[in-house]
Structure formats: C-alpha cells, structure tokens
Scaffold this motif. Structure first.
Motif, PDB file in Angstrom:
ATOM      1  N   LYS A   1       0.880  -1.221  -0.010  1.00 47.60           N
ATOM      2  CA  LYS A   1       0.066   0.146  -0.147  1.00 47.60           C
ATOM      3  C   LYS A   1       1.012   1.224   0.094  1.00 47.60           C
ATOM      4  O   LYS A   1       1.985   1.293   0.410  1.00 47.60           O
ATOM      5  N   LYS A   2       0.304   2.259  -0.474  1.00 54.71           N
ATOM      6  CA  LYS A   2       0.965   3.822  -0.360  1.00 54.71           C
ATOM      7  C   LYS A   2       0.881   4.225   1.079  1.00 54.71           C
ATOM      8  O   LYS A   2      -0.294   4.189   1.656  1.00 54.71           O
ATOM      9  N   ILE A   3       1.948   4.669   1.812  1.00 50.13           N
ATOM     10  CA  ILE A   3       1.937   5.219   3.002  1.00 50.13           C
ATOM     11  C   ILE A   3       2.464   6.571   3.143  1.00 50.13           C
ATOM     12  O   ILE A   3       3.029   7.096   2.350  1.00 50.13           O
ATOM     13  N   ARG A   4       1.829   7.300   4.373  1.00 48.17           N
ATOM     14  CA  ARG A   4       2.500   8.651   4.184  1.00 48.17           C
ATOM     15  C   ARG A   4       3.006   8.600   5.757  1.00 48.17           C
ATOM     16  O   ARG A   4       2.509   8.115   6.732  1.00 48.17           O
ATOM     17  N   LEU A   5       4.226   9.202   6.012  1.00 48.27           N
ATOM     18  CA  LEU A   5       4.605   9.559   7.493  1.00 48.27           C
ATOM     19  C   LEU A   5       4.326  10.919   7.709  1.00 48.27           C
ATOM     20  O   LEU A   5       4.736  11.928   7.194  1.00 48.27           O
ATOM     21  N   LEU A   6       3.974  11.067   8.908  1.00 48.96           N
ATOM     22  CA  LEU A   6       3.177  12.353   9.371  1.00 48.96           C
ATOM     23  C   LEU A   6       4.422  13.230  10.078  1.00 48.96           C
ATOM     24  O   LEU A   6       5.083  12.472  10.733  1.00 48.96           O
ATOM     25  N   ASP A   7       4.349  14.392   9.368  1.00 51.71           N
ATOM     26  CA  ASP A   7       5.403  15.411  10.163  1.00 51.71           C
ATOM     27  C   ASP A   7       5.254  15.707  11.656  1.00 51.71           C
ATOM     28  O   ASP A   7       3.894  16.081  11.843  1.00 51.71           O
ATOM     29  N   VAL A   8       6.026  15.590  12.538  1.00 49.81           N
ATOM     30  CA  VAL A   8       5.752  15.834  14.194  1.00 49.81           C
ATOM     31  C   VAL A   8       6.363  17.557  14.268  1.00 49.81           C
ATOM     32  O   VAL A   8       7.640  17.524  14.126  1.00 49.81           O
ATOM     33  N   PRO A   9       5.443  18.340  14.615  1.00 51.00           N
ATOM     34  CA  PRO A   9       6.262  19.850  15.047  1.00 51.00           C
ATOM     35  C   PRO A   9       7.035  19.640  16.011  1.00 51.00           C
ATOM     36  O   PRO A   9       6.683  20.171  17.274  1.00 51.00           O
ATOM     37  N   VAL A  10       8.335  19.362  16.044  1.00 49.24           N
ATOM     38  CA  VAL A  10       9.123  19.153  17.300  1.00 49.24           C
ATOM     39  C   VAL A  10       9.365  20.150  18.069  1.00 49.24           C
ATOM     40  O   VAL A  10       9.557  20.302  19.368  1.00 49.24           O
ATOM     41  N   GLU A  11       9.045  21.424  17.604  1.00 44.56           N
ATOM     42  CA  GLU A  11       9.403  22.646  18.254  1.00 44.56           C
ATOM     43  C   GLU A  11       8.343  22.893  19.376  1.00 44.56           C
ATOM     44  O   GLU A  11       8.450  23.613  20.491  1.00 44.56           O
TER      45      GLU A  11
ATOM     46  N   VAL B   1      15.695  14.540  18.891  1.00 43.77           N
ATOM     47  CA  VAL B   1      15.125  15.225  17.612  1.00 43.77           C
ATOM     48  C   VAL B   1      15.506  14.393  16.623  1.00 43.77           C
ATOM     49  O   VAL B   1      16.637  14.327  16.415  1.00 43.77           O
ATOM     50  N   ASN B   2      14.658  13.933  15.666  1.00 43.30           N
ATOM     51  CA  ASN B   2      14.946  13.008  14.469  1.00 43.30           C
ATOM     52  C   ASN B   2      14.384  13.419  13.350  1.00 43.30           C
ATOM     53  O   ASN B   2      13.456  14.300  13.288  1.00 43.30           O
ATOM     54  N   GLU B   3      15.007  12.991  12.196  1.00 41.79           N
ATOM     55  CA  GLU B   3      14.299  13.189  10.995  1.00 41.79           C
ATOM     56  C   GLU B   3      14.298  11.979   9.859  1.00 41.79           C
ATOM     57  O   GLU B   3      15.278  11.139  10.289  1.00 41.79           O
ATOM     58  N   ILE B   4      13.163  11.710   9.174  1.00 45.35           N
ATOM     59  CA  ILE B   4      13.086  10.541   8.265  1.00 45.35           C
ATOM     60  C   ILE B   4      13.097  11.042   7.210  1.00 45.35           C
ATOM     61  O   ILE B   4      12.248  11.963   6.616  1.00 45.35           O
ATOM     62  N   ALA B   5      14.149  10.576   6.207  1.00 45.75           N
ATOM     63  CA  ALA B   5      14.278  11.144   4.978  1.00 45.75           C
ATOM     64  C   ALA B   5      12.920  10.621   4.103  1.00 45.75           C
ATOM     65  O   ALA B   5      12.195   9.605   4.184  1.00 45.75           O
ATOM     66  N   ALA B   6      12.710  11.447   2.875  1.00 44.87           N
ATOM     67  CA  ALA B   6      11.762  11.173   1.860  1.00 44.87           C
ATOM     68  C   ALA B   6      12.328   9.740   1.164  1.00 44.87           C
ATOM     69  O   ALA B   6      13.349   9.841   0.944  1.00 44.87           O
ATOM     70  N   GLY B   7      11.292   8.934   0.764  1.00 49.27           N
ATOM     71  CA  GLY B   7      11.771   7.745  -0.047  1.00 49.27           C
ATOM     72  C   GLY B   7      12.360   6.648   0.529  1.00 49.27           C
ATOM     73  O   GLY B   7      12.800   5.885   0.062  1.00 49.27           O
ATOM     74  N   VAL B   8      12.564   6.654   1.820  1.00 39.43           N
ATOM     75  CA  VAL B   8      13.405   5.653   2.412  1.00 39.43           C
ATOM     76  C   VAL B   8      12.758   4.460   2.476  1.00 39.43           C
ATOM     77  O   VAL B   8      13.319   3.457   2.571  1.00 39.43           O
ATOM     78  N   TYR B   9      11.297   4.439   2.386  1.00 33.51           N
ATOM     79  CA  TYR B   9      10.407   3.142   1.923  1.00 33.51           C
ATOM     80  C   TYR B   9      10.086   3.195   0.640  1.00 33.51           C
ATOM     81  O   TYR B   9       9.186   2.490   0.139  1.00 33.51           O
ATOM     82  N   GLY B  10      10.779   3.698  -0.251  1.00 30.29           N
ATOM     83  CA  GLY B  10      10.540   3.264  -1.778  1.00 30.29           C
ATOM     84  C   GLY B  10       9.414   4.236  -2.199  1.00 30.29           C
ATOM     85  O   GLY B  10       8.907   5.251  -1.664  1.00 30.29           O
ATOM     86  N   ASP B  11       8.947   3.911  -3.566  1.00 34.00           N
ATOM     87  CA  ASP B  11       8.056   4.615  -4.412  1.00 34.00           C
ATOM     88  C   ASP B  11       6.673   4.702  -3.609  1.00 34.00           C
ATOM     89  O   ASP B  11       5.898   5.700  -3.970  1.00 34.00           O
ATOM     90  N   ASN B  12       6.288   3.932  -2.898  1.00 38.29           N
ATOM     91  CA  ASN B  12       4.857   3.703  -2.096  1.00 38.29           C
ATOM     92  C   ASN B  12       4.921   4.713  -0.805  1.00 38.29           C
ATOM     93  O   ASN B  12       3.991   4.701  -0.252  1.00 38.29           O
TER      94      ASN B  12
ATOM     95  N   VAL C   1       4.732   8.379  -0.067  1.00 45.68           N
ATOM     96  CA  VAL C   1       4.069   9.605  -0.842  1.00 45.68           C
ATOM     97  C   VAL C   1       5.022  10.935  -0.443  1.00 45.68           C
ATOM     98  O   VAL C   1       4.674  12.024  -0.939  1.00 45.68           O
ATOM     99  N   ASN C   2       5.737  10.847   0.749  1.00 48.66           N
ATOM    100  CA  ASN C   2       6.156  12.146   1.218  1.00 48.66           C
ATOM    101  C   ASN C   2       7.141  12.848   0.328  1.00 48.66           C
ATOM    102  O   ASN C   2       8.111  11.991  -0.339  1.00 48.66           O
ATOM    103  N   GLU C   3       6.839  14.028  -0.089  1.00 45.77           N
ATOM    104  CA  GLU C   3       7.790  14.858  -0.900  1.00 45.77           C
ATOM    105  C   GLU C   3       9.091  15.323  -0.263  1.00 45.77           C
ATOM    106  O   GLU C   3      10.153  15.641  -0.790  1.00 45.77           O
ATOM    107  N   GLY C   4       9.047  15.336   0.948  1.00 47.66           N
ATOM    108  CA  GLY C   4      10.292  15.824   1.715  1.00 47.66           C
ATOM    109  C   GLY C   4      10.431  14.937   3.107  1.00 47.66           C
ATOM    110  O   GLY C   4       9.468  14.112   3.329  1.00 47.66           O
ATOM    111  N   ALA C   5      11.457  15.315   3.865  1.00 40.52           N
ATOM    112  CA  ALA C   5      11.802  14.658   4.936  1.00 40.52           C
ATOM    113  C   ALA C   5      10.796  15.020   6.070  1.00 40.52           C
ATOM    114  O   ALA C   5      10.001  16.174   5.892  1.00 40.52           O
ATOM    115  N   VAL C   6      10.459  14.252   6.908  1.00 40.31           N
ATOM    116  CA  VAL C   6       9.680  14.575   8.095  1.00 40.31           C
ATOM    117  C   VAL C   6      10.452  14.446   9.389  1.00 40.31           C
ATOM    118  O   VAL C   6      11.465  13.713   9.549  1.00 40.31           O
ATOM    119  N   ARG C   7       9.912  15.416  10.303  1.00 40.23           N
ATOM    120  CA  ARG C   7      10.567  15.621  11.514  1.00 40.23           C
ATOM    121  C   ARG C   7       9.723  14.978  12.596  1.00 40.23           C
ATOM    122  O   ARG C   7       8.529  14.702  12.452  1.00 40.23           O
TER     123      ARG C   7
END
Length: 336
Positions: A215-225, A237-248, A250-256
C-alpha cells in the motif's frame, strides 16, 4: 555461576569411555533475553547480540523472547525472572518516581535498582504512519481516528500520547486509541483495521517496509518545536528522509519526529563475570553485529555506547570498560 532463577541446562554425550560408560558435559547455561516485537530495532539488536554471544562466549546461551512491554521486562529483570533486556532511561525514570504504570507499585523505586546498563544506543525515530488514502495529512487529523500509540502500560505509549497532546492539543479521549501489542498492531495496520500506527524504530524498518510493499503510505510530520523533549530521559529530535520506504512512500520531503536513546541491560542478579564476557564479546565482535541491519553500523557504536548511562552500569560491564580504557561518564539518576 551463581543465579537466583532456575535455568535449563543442556547436556551432550561426548563419547564412549572404557567400560561402556558415557561422559556428559554441560554445553551452556541458558539466559533469558527479552525484547519487543520482531522487526523493531531492539529485537534486531538483541538477536544480533545473541548470535555473537552464542558463538563467542563459552558456557553461555542466549534465548530471545519477544513478548510483552518493556515496562514489564524491567520489573521481571529486577526480580530475577529474566536476565538480559532492552531497557530505557524513561523506564528508569518512571520506576524511580512511581510514575505511569508504576504509580501503584510501591516497590518500583527499589526494583529500579535491580537492573544495570551494558550499553546505550538510539532506538530510532518514532514513525507516525498512515495510509496515503486515509485523508490524514497531519497529526491534527487523528481526531476520532483509530490510533496505535504503543502497547498498554508501555513507555512508548506514554511518550506518544504526551507528544501528540503537546503538538496538537488532542488527548487520548479525542482519538480511538487501540489496545494492542506491537505485533498485533503491525498486523492490524497491514489489514487496514487502524488508521495510524506509531512505531519507534530505526529506518528502514522491516515492519514499515512490509506496509509499503502492499500500500501507499504517508509518514506524518511532527512539529518538534512544540514538544518537551527531555534529553536526560533519552529524548532526541530526529528526521526521516523522503523515499526511505521506496516509491510507495508519498512524502515529498523529510519529516521531523522525536526519538529516544535506549539500552541493552542486565539484571543485577546476573553474575559479574558473565556480563563482563558478554560485554567483551559485543565490542570485540562489533562487525558481526553490524551485519544484522543496514542501520546498525551507525546505531551500535563505541562513540555512543556510553552516551547516556541510565542510573548505573552493571558491575560486569563497568569492569570491562575500565580494563579497556573507556572514559565512563557519570550516570544520570532519576530518583527524587
């Protein structure tokens, strides 16, 4: 070796001797190692350590069990029911102060003294995962949704619910917070029975990779501030890169997001020499441990191995570090 719990002892025939007698020799003493669910970072770490110990340390056999919450494992280790475990400074803090699941456990502060750390590491970022077609774009959209925040009574659940409240104002009663263990929650998300699953794990996580296969998945951004991240209890505080889980993914950028420093520990009842030999085997065979996952070389490191000592080192681990010339920082203590 002296232990307060009964352990199984396996024997093997080593050959016939004169008169037809068979001599038996003890192969190894079994030590119980607890972890959270398969696919999560602590399970990968603990199984990698077990593989090394079982081949490099004479007379010691690790058996990994991935059941229950880490908050219970800590109590079990303090009571001598398990030997080695995945630990967390947050759990030390909860126990030492009778907070959270230990609120009504009068013995918790004393039991907290029954576990000693071996080394620390980063459990990885908390992944807030939803289906791409769920309509959930931000944490605010979780209102009224089925959300897995962590196992009942687990430290992770408390961390997630506090951070969601700080970030959005949403309380547990504003969501349909499901009561599952990690295993059941992973399966429920795979079966589209929950809307959001939160998993603290290094990336790429095998469990989340499985989601992205179907399935296509989205990782939700956490407003760490907006979060109250406490470094003393291991918060990061961490960051997850866009595309780390492949084409499915859908995040266009990294999430906090937030993360945590956790540890591999032992009950203080475990013989000092055993823990010394286990600690020695870990650091002298680090390359073997690193082979367990792509993220392992940057997670189990000598530079961060004593980055946060939660309450105390186990005496066996401390002896190894002193003999090996490590700089040992002061432990972080959590009692009143």
């Amino acid at each position: 070796m002296k232990h307060i719990l009964t352990k199984g002892l396996r024997f093997v025939a080593v050959g016939a001797v004169a008169g037809g007698l068979i001599a038996s020799a003890a192969v190894a003493e079994i030590y119980k190692v607890t972890s959270i669910a398969p696919g999560m970072s602590p399970f990968v770490v603990n199984t990698a350590i077990s593989k090394v110990v079982n081949t490099k340390v004479d007379g010691v056999e690790f058996q990994v069990r991935a059941t229950g919450a880490a908050t219970k494992h800590m109590v079990d280790a303090a009571m001598g029911k398990v030997d080695f475990l995945f630990g967390s400074p947050t759990i030390n803090w909860l126990m030492a102060n009778n907070f959270g699941p230990y609120k009504e456990m009068a013995a918790a502060p004393e039991l907290e003294k029954g576990v000693g750390m071996i080394f620390s590491y980063q459990i990885g970022p908390y992944h807030y995962v939803t289906r791409a077609d769920s309509g959930i774009m931000t944490l605010d959209d979780m209102r009224g949704k089925k959300v897995f925040a962590g196992p009942p009574g687990g430290a992770a659940k408390g961390v997630v619910l506090r951070n969601v409240a700080d970030a959005t104002g949403l309380k547990a009663e504003d969501m349909d917070v499901v009561e599952f263990g990690f295993d059941a929650a992973i399966q429920a998300f795979q079966d589209d029975k929950i809307d959001v699953i939160v998993l603290p794990t290094n990336s790429p996580s095998p469990a989340i990779q499985q989601f992205a296969l179907t399935k296509k998945i989205r990782l939700l951004d956490v407003p760490v501030e907006k979060l109250k991240i406490n470094a003393a209890t291991g918060g990061t505080v961490n960051e997850i890169a866009a595309g780390v889980y492949g084409d499915n993914q859908v995040n266009e950028g990294a999430v906090r997001t937030h993360g945590a420093i956790v540890n591999f520990s032992a009950g203080m009842h475990v013989d000092e020499e055993v823990v010394y030999q286990v600690t020695k085997a870990i650091w002298e065979n680090l390359a073997d441990i690193h082979e367990a996952a792509a993220w392992m070389p940057s997670t189990i490191t000598k530079e961060e191995g004593l980055g946060l000592i939660a309450s105390r080192l186990h005496p066996g681990a401390e002896r190894y570090y002193r003999e090996a010339g490590w700089v040992i920082p002061e432990p972080v203590t959590f009692g009143n």
